[in-house]
Design an enzyme around this catalytic site. Structure first.
Site, short mmCIF file in Angstrom:
data_model
loop_
_atom_site.label_atom_id
_atom_site.label_comp_id
_atom_site.label_asym_id
_atom_site.label_seq_id
_atom_site.Cartn_x
_atom_site.Cartn_y
_atom_site.Cartn_z
N ASP A 143 5.91 1.01 1.89
CA ASP A 143 6.77 0.30 2.82
C ASP A 143 6.02 -0.78 3.58
O ASP A 143 6.60 -1.49 4.40
CB ASP A 143 7.41 1.29 3.81
CG ASP A 143 8.55 0.68 4.60
OD1 ASP A 143 9.14 -0.30 4.11
OD2 ASP A 143 8.85 1.17 5.69
N ARG A 168 2.57 -7.54 2.95
CA ARG A 168 1.19 -8.02 2.90
C ARG A 168 0.66 -8.06 1.47
O ARG A 168 -0.25 -8.84 1.16
CB ARG A 168 0.31 -7.14 3.79
CG ARG A 168 0.15 -5.71 3.32
CD ARG A 168 -0.31 -4.78 4.41
NE ARG A 168 0.70 -4.61 5.45
CZ ARG A 168 0.56 -3.83 6.51
NH1 ARG A 168 -0.56 -3.14 6.68
NH2 ARG A 168 1.51 -3.72 7.41
N LYS A 215 12.46 4.23 3.43
CA LYS A 215 12.90 4.13 4.82
C LYS A 215 14.05 5.11 5.07
O LYS A 215 14.66 5.64 4.14
CB LYS A 215 13.41 2.70 5.10
CG LYS A 215 12.38 1.61 5.01
CD LYS A 215 13.06 0.26 5.28
CE LYS A 215 12.06 -0.89 5.19
NZ LYS A 215 11.13 -0.91 6.34
#
Length: 500
Positions: free
Chosen positions: A346, A350, A276
């Site tokens: 990133d 899930r 990020k």
């Protein structure tokens, strides 16, 4: 040699150390004679202004939505200070909860009497919830006393209601106070700095908090490998703090059904090798909010004694870049044997949820609900204060939305577009691709991916990326920082399912 996790400051919230919330009771006393330092008075119209009209006019009180003014009571009330809170003519429970929180923050200190004119027991209990939630502050890391303007110092509160002597009101109040304690604990976990809440720390804190109420089992990295949880291991392998899976089991003898809860617990999300930006990383301690919520809700459900079996899975990992981190292009094997092609590290939530959902489905529950700060796309779609709800069972989705409305936690249904199934299954080398190849529909793709791991079980997915954390000023019953969003909804959902 000690691990990096064990050498941290280790200031994760310990059992019994959650932010103290003031005791709240019910009373049939009249507002003007209630014995308290501060009177929080709801103003719905001219009748409520009687005796205070001149002062309210001087203070510029117009009754506009959310307006709050404070003034010395003089000889108008036993309390020394009056906090006037604007209310609609017929406020809902949610509006009363929010007004109570606004009033309690303005009261700031001492004993408080809250007179918001509840129409029934549910409304009186909502006021009590607002009082407790409005008093919350996270101060575990302060080294000096907070400024009085920032910190409410409410020592006790009494909700004024004609229903105070009803046994049903007293029972409902006790239940509500237990739930607010769980909300506060979820907030504490979310607010804790990520270096002090790495996976092993979080697992230990969960065990201490929950162990007196439910059965707790913790799988370390060796057990995760033995149990074929390749998703959690794959996300956590870039960190020197190994991942954990914490399972909570509540099994009352009179259970009428079985609910499984699965929570995303990324204790810090750097993005991994798909790293990020600095700004995007700044608040990523919040990425474990889903796990915090399902754990806190499970403990509340157990303390309430609801006749519903609940099994919760907190999937804990730290997503970090290193030479051992999962790479874009790697293939991981999930607990149920499904292979996934990782295309963006990133989008790690899930992946850990895939293992948790697979484990949950194996136990044959009636329903599965997962909670996760999953996609920025959901924030784009619904804003910072509303969660998205997606699933494979309209009846369960409707039940979640009803529970959310009753809890005062904004949620909105979103579809899992059918074309997403083909996209999820479009990997050229694995069973599934983990990341959407297009920039649109990110929330829908993520839900379609998760659906692959629940089989035919009734399932709902709560994307709480927006409302899990409040970076702005406190509003209504929502504090600055971690919100504990979805805890109250999950408890109400469990109560509804237990009644079937």
């Amino acid at each position: 040699m000690p691990t990096a996790s064990s050498t941290s400051a280790h200031r994760a919230p310990r059992a019994g150390s959650t932010t103290p919330l003031p005791p709240v009771t019910l009373s049939t006393a009249k507002p003007e004679t209630a014995k308290a330092d501060v009177l929080v008075l709801g103003i719905r119209g001219d009748d409520d202004r009687q005796g205070f009209a001149d002062v309210l006019e001087t203070m510029g009180f117009t009754g506009e939505t959310d307006q709050v003014v404070s003034f010395p009571a003089g000889d108008l009330a036993t309390a020394a200070v009056v906090v006037a809170v604007a209310l609609p003519a017929e406020p809902t429970a949610a509006q009363l909860r929010a007004a109570a929180a606004r009033g309690i923050r303005a009261a700031r200190r001492g004993s408080v009497a809250v007179a918001l004119h509840p129409a029934g027991v549910d409304e009186a209990v909502a006021i009590a919830e607002g009082v407790r939630l409005g008093c919350y502050r996270f101060e575990a890391y302060r080294t000096r006393a907070a400024d009085a303007a920032e910190k409410p110092r409410v020592t006790s509160a009494v909700v004024l209601t004609p229903f105070a002597r009803q046994s049903s009101a007293q029972r409902a109040l006790e239940d509500a106070l237990m739930v607010t304690e769980s909300v506060a604990r979820a907030r504490d976990w979310t607010n804790t700095p990520p270096g002090d809440l790495r996976p092993a720390d979080f697992a230990e804190s969960i065990t201490e908090f929950a162990g007196d109420h439910v059965k707790v089992a913790v799988w370390d990295e060796k057990r995760l490998a033995k149990e074929r949880c390749g998703g959690i291991l794959g996300v956590g392998r870039g960190s020197d703090a190994p991942p954990r899976l914490v399972t909570l089991s509540y099994e009352p003898k009179d259970a009428t059904g079985h609910l499984a809860l699965v929570g995303k617990g990324i204790t810090f999300d750097s993005g991994g090798l798909s790293i990020k930006t600095g700004a995007g990383m700044a608040t990523m301690k919040i990425d474990m909010s889903g796990a915090a919520s399902v754990v806190a809700a499970t403990v509340a459900i157990a303390r309430l004694g609801l006749p519903l079996r609940v099994t919760a899975y907190a999937c804990l990992a730290e997503n970090m870049p290193s030479g051992s981190a999962t790479r874009p292009g790697d293939v991981l094997t999930i607990r149920n044997g499904t292979t996934i092609e990782v295309l963006n590290t990133d989008a790690e939530g899930r992946i850990v949820l895939a293992d948790g959902l697979s484990l949950a489905a194996e136990t044959g529950p009636d329903h599965i609900v997962d909670v996760a700060t999953l996609t920025g796309a959901c924030v784009v779609a619904l804003g910072q204060r509303t969660a998205g709800v997606l699933g494979n069972d309209d009846a369960l989705t409707d039940a979640v939305l009803l529970a959310a409305r009753n809890a005062g936690e904004p949620m909105w249904p979103l579809p899992i577009a059918e074309e997403m199934r083909a996209t999820v299954r479009s990997s050229s080398i694995a069973d599934l691709r983990q990341h959407n190849p297009k920039p649109s529909g990110g929330t829908l793709f993520a839900a379609a991916f998760l659906r692959e791991f629940v089989g035919d079980t009734s399932w709902a997915h709560l994307d709480i990326a927006g409302p899990s954390f409040n970076e702005g000023s406190a509003y209504d019953e929502i504090p600055v920082g971690g919100t504990g969003f979805s805890v109250r909804t999950l408890v109400r959902l469990a109560a509804h399912l237990a009644e079937r």
